[in-house]
Every structure is written in C-alpha cells, then in structure tokens.
Scaffold this motif. Structure first.
Motif, PDB file in Angstrom:
ATOM      1  N   SER A   7      46.241 -70.082 -67.498  1.00 28.17           N
ATOM      2  CA  SER A   7      46.212 -71.019 -66.383  1.00 28.17           C
ATOM      3  C   SER A   7      45.623 -72.337 -66.836  1.00 28.17           C
ATOM      4  O   SER A   7      44.729 -72.389 -67.667  1.00 28.17           O
ATOM      5  CB  SER A   7      45.360 -70.450 -65.239  1.00 28.17           C
ATOM      6  OG  SER A   7      45.182 -71.420 -64.234  1.00 28.17           O
ATOM      7  N   ALA A   8      46.128 -73.435 -66.268  1.00 28.48           N
ATOM      8  CA  ALA A   8      45.606 -74.750 -66.613  1.00 28.48           C
ATOM      9  C   ALA A   8      44.271 -75.011 -65.931  1.00 28.48           C
ATOM     10  O   ALA A   8      43.495 -75.831 -66.377  1.00 28.48           O
ATOM     11  CB  ALA A   8      46.606 -75.826 -66.232  1.00 28.48           C
ATOM     12  N   ILE A   9      43.997 -74.316 -64.819  1.00 33.14           N
ATOM     13  CA  ILE A   9      42.745 -74.485 -64.088  1.00 33.14           C
ATOM     14  C   ILE A   9      42.012 -73.152 -64.087  1.00 33.14           C
ATOM     15  O   ILE A   9      42.528 -72.154 -63.583  1.00 33.14           O
ATOM     16  CB  ILE A   9      42.987 -74.927 -62.630  1.00 33.14           C
ATOM     17  CG1 ILE A   9      43.863 -76.189 -62.594  1.00 33.14           C
ATOM     18  CG2 ILE A   9      41.667 -75.169 -61.923  1.00 33.14           C
ATOM     19  CD1 ILE A   9      43.239 -77.392 -63.259  1.00 33.14           C
ATOM     20  N   THR A  10      40.829 -73.114 -64.672  1.00 29.82           N
ATOM     21  CA  THR A  10      40.111 -71.835 -64.763  1.00 29.82           C
ATOM     22  C   THR A  10      38.692 -71.895 -64.209  1.00 29.82           C
ATOM     23  O   THR A  10      38.099 -70.857 -63.949  1.00 29.82           O
ATOM     24  CB  THR A  10      40.020 -71.388 -66.240  1.00 29.82           C
ATOM     25  OG1 THR A  10      39.332 -72.394 -66.988  1.00 29.82           O
ATOM     26  CG2 THR A  10      41.397 -71.180 -66.840  1.00 29.82           C
ATOM     27  N   THR A  11      38.129 -73.079 -64.039  1.00 27.81           N
ATOM     28  CA  THR A  11      36.745 -73.183 -63.583  1.00 27.81           C
ATOM     29  C   THR A  11      36.630 -72.847 -62.106  1.00 27.81           C
ATOM     30  O   THR A  11      37.331 -73.425 -61.275  1.00 27.81           O
ATOM     31  CB  THR A  11      36.192 -74.602 -63.834  1.00 27.81           C
ATOM     32  OG1 THR A  11      36.157 -74.837 -65.244  1.00 27.81           O
ATOM     33  CG2 THR A  11      34.788 -74.740 -63.269  1.00 27.81           C
ATOM     34  N   GLU A  12      35.773 -71.923 -61.780  1.00 29.23           N
ATOM     35  CA  GLU A  12      35.478 -71.602 -60.382  1.00 29.23           C
ATOM     36  C   GLU A  12      34.375 -72.527 -59.891  1.00 29.23           C
ATOM     37  O   GLU A  12      33.418 -72.808 -60.618  1.00 29.23           O
ATOM     38  CB  GLU A  12      35.043 -70.147 -60.258  1.00 29.23           C
ATOM     39  CG  GLU A  12      36.134 -69.144 -60.620  1.00 29.23           C
ATOM     40  CD  GLU A  12      35.678 -67.705 -60.439  1.00 29.23           C
ATOM     41  OE1 GLU A  12      34.548 -67.511 -59.925  1.00 29.23           O
ATOM     42  OE2 GLU A  12      36.429 -66.797 -60.803  1.00 29.23           O
ATOM     43  N   ILE A  13      34.506 -73.006 -58.680  1.00 24.14           N
ATOM     44  CA  ILE A  13      33.476 -73.870 -58.105  1.00 24.14           C
ATOM     45  C   ILE A  13      32.252 -73.033 -57.770  1.00 24.14           C
ATOM     46  O   ILE A  13      32.344 -72.035 -57.029  1.00 24.14           O
ATOM     47  CB  ILE A  13      33.980 -74.587 -56.840  1.00 24.14           C
ATOM     48  CG1 ILE A  13      35.217 -75.433 -57.169  1.00 24.14           C
ATOM     49  CG2 ILE A  13      32.877 -75.469 -56.255  1.00 24.14           C
ATOM     50  CD1 ILE A  13      34.967 -76.530 -58.173  1.00 24.14           C
ATOM     51  N   ALA A  14      31.120 -73.395 -58.320  1.00 27.20           N
ATOM     52  CA  ALA A  14      29.875 -72.672 -58.052  1.00 27.20           C
ATOM     53  C   ALA A  14      29.463 -72.887 -56.597  1.00 27.20           C
ATOM     54  O   ALA A  14      29.777 -73.920 -55.998  1.00 27.20           O
ATOM     55  CB  ALA A  14      28.779 -73.171 -58.987  1.00 27.20           C
ATOM     56  N   PRO A  15      28.766 -71.915 -56.012  1.00 24.99           N
ATOM     57  CA  PRO A  15      28.337 -72.078 -54.606  1.00 24.99           C
ATOM     58  C   PRO A  15      27.355 -73.231 -54.479  1.00 24.99           C
ATOM     59  O   PRO A  15      26.473 -73.402 -55.324  1.00 24.99           O
ATOM     60  CB  PRO A  15      27.671 -70.746 -54.277  1.00 24.99           C
ATOM     61  CG  PRO A  15      27.309 -70.150 -55.601  1.00 24.99           C
ATOM     62  CD  PRO A  15      28.346 -70.613 -56.554  1.00 24.99           C
ATOM     63  N   PRO A  16      27.491 -74.050 -53.431  1.00 22.28           N
ATOM     64  CA  PRO A  16      26.556 -75.157 -53.229  1.00 22.28           C
ATOM     65  C   PRO A  16      25.194 -74.628 -52.790  1.00 22.28           C
ATOM     66  O   PRO A  16      25.090 -73.508 -52.258  1.00 22.28           O
ATOM     67  CB  PRO A  16      27.222 -75.980 -52.119  1.00 22.28           C
ATOM     68  CG  PRO A  16      28.041 -74.988 -51.366  1.00 22.28           C
ATOM     69  CD  PRO A  16      28.527 -74.005 -52.381  1.00 22.28           C
TER      70      PRO A  16
END
Length: 368
Positions: A7-16
């Motif tokens: 996948s070109a996008i792999t980073t998960e957004i961390a919880p704020p």
C-alpha cells in the motif's frame, strides 16, 4: 488502517491526547464544563482540545498535570505522536514519484549488505533510502550537486556509463547507491592534503602489491593513498552497479572507491590504476563526464603502468604465448599473471580458457 506492504499509505493516525482526556474525565466523573473551569479555559477551547482540533501546548500539558495528576511529559508525548503521525500520513500522500524511484534501487542487496535496514512497506522503503542518501526527497538525486559522479567501466565492459543524468533508471540508481556508500565510508578517513606528486611517486610501490593477497595489500594501499591525499574505500559488488571503481570529491577530500569482493584480480588492478590515472591526469572531480579520448588516455596509462610497453611488445611477438610463458613473463616484470593474460585476452591473443585458468577472484574477509 491495516498495514499493507504494497500500500502507498501505511501510517496509522495515532490517537489524539483528547481521547485520553475523555477517558480520565469519565474516570473522575468530571464534566467538560467543570474541567474547563478547573483548567481556566473556555468550554469551546476544551471541546476543541478533546476533539484534537487544537494543539496541546507544553503549557497546557503542565496544567493537565495539575488538574488530572498525569505528568506533563506524558501529554506532550501523546501530542507529539499524534502530530507526527499526521505529518507522516501527509508525507506519504505526497510521495508519488518517490515510490516509483524507490523501486529502482537494489534494496534487497542493500539490505543484505547492511546499508539500509529492512523496509516494512513501500513508504518505509522511501524513508530508509532518504536517510541513506541524506536527502528529504529521492527526487533530489536528480540534482548533479547531490549525486557523486561515477566513472568508468572495467576493460571488458562498454564505456559510456560515466556522468549523471536526470533520468533515474535502475542502473544509475544502483550506481548512486554504491557511490553514496563509498562516500559514507570515506567520511571519517584521515588523509593528507592531495598531492599529485606524491601519488605519482607511489605508483611503482602500489604496482608491487599486485602479487600479494588482499589481507596484505588492502591496508598498505589505504595507507599509501592516504599519504597522497586520497581516501581509498573497498566496496562490495552490488547488483546492477556495473562500474567497479569511482573517483569523486567529497568536500575537501578525494575519494577513490573500488570493488574488491567477488572481483577478478586482473580487473581489480586495472580498475585501480584507471582511477589513479583519472586523478593524475586531473579528470576526477569534474562536472562533465570523461570524453572518449580521456577514457582512452586513462586506459592506456593503466596498462602501461601494469605492463611496460616495451616488455609487452616483446611478448606479443611470440607465437601464441602459452600459460607457462605468461607465468614466466609475469614473474619477470613483477605482476600477477592474470593481469598479463587479461591484456592478451583484450587484444585477442589469449583464449577465454587461458584467462579462466590464470584468473583469481578476490574473496577477502573482514574490513580493511
């Protein structure tokens, strides 16, 4: 988002941090209104903070420590992870051409050599290559100022690979990786100021090393060239990097990189003296590639040093020199017999079988 290596996008957004704030407020049975009063903030600001719409500042983290009893460093860490994950996601969305460029590098070979660590995804591969080349974008490698010039081919390869190009094809990418590793290896080498006079005086001493094994000649060559102001770096072969030697400047230092592992002895020594010729003839460190005439000058210099022209002329006058003749001739002039056989082979005076019988492939162990 699940991580997919392709996948070109792999980073998960961390919880704020707001998610943790909500959790703690529930545990303490505090309303957002009461929490806002205790924090000396408006309810609107607290709502935005809880929903991750405003940045949690260090000052805010200190207040949270007082009100909720959780260290400010913890809140700052959550905010940092949250913002970093957003930045990485945005960066991955903009990678585009870099994902294509990254696939042109011999990453499996680079990983096996320990030049880069194993990538877990395509964007991760881009990040690792950026770190290796010390650039913020792989597209910057098209810039002549950032990509060291890699010169010349060995005698049994087609010339014309010198110089740089704005098109980052697989072959050039492999060469750039090879040259960058040489640059990194030479970074801390201690050498004297460059002296062409000293280098020229050492040529015969360097030639004497052709009959010695790598564990003897490698450290001697590095020391001798350092005395002349040249940082010598021994490199492994890497898939796709056809050039076996290169000379380029790195700051005030002249770097001579050459492949030794898995390299035929005769080719190694020819390449070394070709590179030395580029230094002595002052072809190294220029922006433009060598002209065909300059390449020929360097080739002729290398052969003339390794095999004196007069002696070689006598040898070729013989009718089809055999293995024993080549051995005896090599012993008389003091070079490895495979060097003489390679020259004869290039001139159509020795067979591939003879070259194979006299060939020696260097397989040195350890670092030099």
């Amino acid at each position: 988002m699940s991580k997919n290596k392709f996948s070109a996008i792999t980073t998960e957004i961390a919880p704020p941090p707001g998610e943790k704030i909500k959790q703690v407020l529930d545990e303490k049975d505090l309303t957002q209104k009461e929490f806002a009063q205790r924090m000396a903030l408006s309810e609107k600001h607290v709502s935005k903070l809880v929903n991750g719409e405003v940045q949690l500042t260090p000052g805010m983290a200190v207040k949270l420590e007082s009100v909720l009893g959780i260290p400010a460093s913890y809140w700052c860490g959550l905010e940092s992870s949250f913002r970093e994950s957003i930045a990485r996601r945005e960066e991955e969305e903009k990678m585009g051409d870099e994902l294509i460029i990254a696939r042109r590098f011999p990453c499996p070979d680079m990983e096996r050599q320990g030049w880069i660590s194993r990538a877990q995804s395509r964007p991760d591969s881009v990040y690792r290559l950026r770190q290796f080349f010390e650039v913020c974008s792989l597209s910057m490698l098209k810039d002549d100022e950032l990509a060291p010039q890699v010169t010349p081919p060995s005698p049994d390869m087609n010339p014309g690979l010198s110089g740089r190009t704005s098109s980052l094809g697989k072959e050039l990418c492999a060469l750039l990786a090879w040259a960058q590793k040489a640059k990194l290896e030479a970074r801390h080498a201690k050498v004297r100021a460059i002296s062409l006079y000293c280098l020229e005086q050492y040529v015969s001493e360097i030639r004497e090393q052709t009959v010695n094994p790598p564990h003897l000649f490698c450290p001697k060559l590095k020391k001798t060239l350092a005395e002349s102001g040249v940082a010598l770096v021994f490199m492994p072969a890497i898939r796709g990097a056809e050039a076996r030697g290169a000379v380029f400047t790195d700051g005030r230092k002249l770097v001579l990189a050459i492949t030794i592992r898995d390299t035929e002895a005769a080719v190694f020594w020819f390449n070394l003296f070709y590179e030395i010729a580029c230094v002595l003839l002052q072809f190294a460190g220029r922006d433009e590639a060598l002209s065909p005439d300059e390449e020929q000058q360097a080739v002729q210099y290398a052969w003339d040093v390794l095999i004196p022209p007069d002696a070689y002329a006598e040898l070729v006058q013989m009718q089809s020199p055999d293995i024993e003749t080549i051995r005896a001739f090599s012993s008389r002039i003091g070079v490895h017999p495979s060097i003489v056989c390679l020259r004869l082979y290039e001139d159509g005076l020795a067979s591939a079988e003879m070259r194979g019988e006299l060939a020696e492939t260097y397989m040195p162990s350890g670092r030099f």
